[in-house]
Design an enzyme around this catalytic site. Structure first.
Site: not given
Length: 231
Positions: A9, A45, A121-122
């Site tokens: 990630d 976040r 990853s996003n």
């Protein structure tokens, strides 16, 4: 089955997501920001992640930059902070997030051991390119995979499918590493072997998979991968 591929990630795992707000706090912004930057970073976040889950559940995908902007806007409004230029500066700094200090040596050790390395990853491709380039780790990664290839955020299984599609490996050949407990649990349930970088000392999430290994940081990842290879 031996580990052949280490997948990471990005945000919170390789890159410190608090570093944008921390860097801005060292600049001459109003005291209200400097005194509360840690809370703003945490709420930024949290909302960023919440918006990915909600969008995935509702089938309302947007790229990660949009949810990053939306999360920041929420955090600043929650603190009643409306400072000209602050939002733009924080977003600019997000393109240049600091890598955690152990990242370069850790990736170098994995490459020296002959393992494939990649990010999953996003993040949007442009965001990831900026972070990887800023950290100087492009040459240590074989691939940077973004959810934009499938149009849905983690933990949708189609995101994890990208690893097998790119590397042609079995799920059990993959060591998946994340600082996000929910991400690790989902990846474990998918069939990857997993390492949770639990920097905050949080409890394990009650989900459909559980991490194989729990670590304080990334330093021991090469050792974990080598132990798995030897099995």
């Amino acid at each position: 089955m031996p580990i052949t591929t280490c997948i990471f990630d990005a945000y919170g795992t390789l890159f410190d997501v608090t570093s944008a707000a921390r860097a801005a706090a060292e600049e001459p912004w109003p005291e209200q920001f400097a005194a509360h930057w840690q809370k703003i970073a945490a709420e930024w976040r949290t909302k960023q992640l919440e918006y990915t889950w909600l969008r995935a559940a509702a089938g309302q995908h947007s790229d990660f930059w949009q949810v990053t902007e939306d999360g920041l806007d929420w955090a600043l409004e929650a603190m009643s902070l409306s400072v000209p230029g602050l939002r733009e500066r924080l977003l600019q700094l997000y393109w240049e997030l600091d890598a955690f200090p152990e990242v370069p040596e850790m990736l170098s050790a994995l490459k020296s051991a002959g393992l494939s390395t990649a990010i999953l990853s996003n993040g949007s491709p442009a965001m990831l390119e900026g972070a990887v380039s800023s950290a100087g780790i492009s040459h240590m990664l074989d691939e940077v995979l973004s959810v934009e290839q499938v149009g849905v955020f983690k933990p949708h299984p189609s995101v994890y499918d990208l690893v097998e599609e790119r590397f042609g490996c079995a799920r059990g050949d993959v060591l998946f590493v994340s600082s996000n407990g929910w991400d690790v649990c989902a990846a474990a349930g998918y069939g990857f072997r997993t390492a949770w970088v639990n920097r905050a000392g949080a409890p394990v999430d009650r989900l459909w998979g559980q991490p194989d290994v729990m670590l304080d940081d990334l330093t021991q990842i090469p050792q974990v991968a080598n132990e798995q290879v030897a099995q």
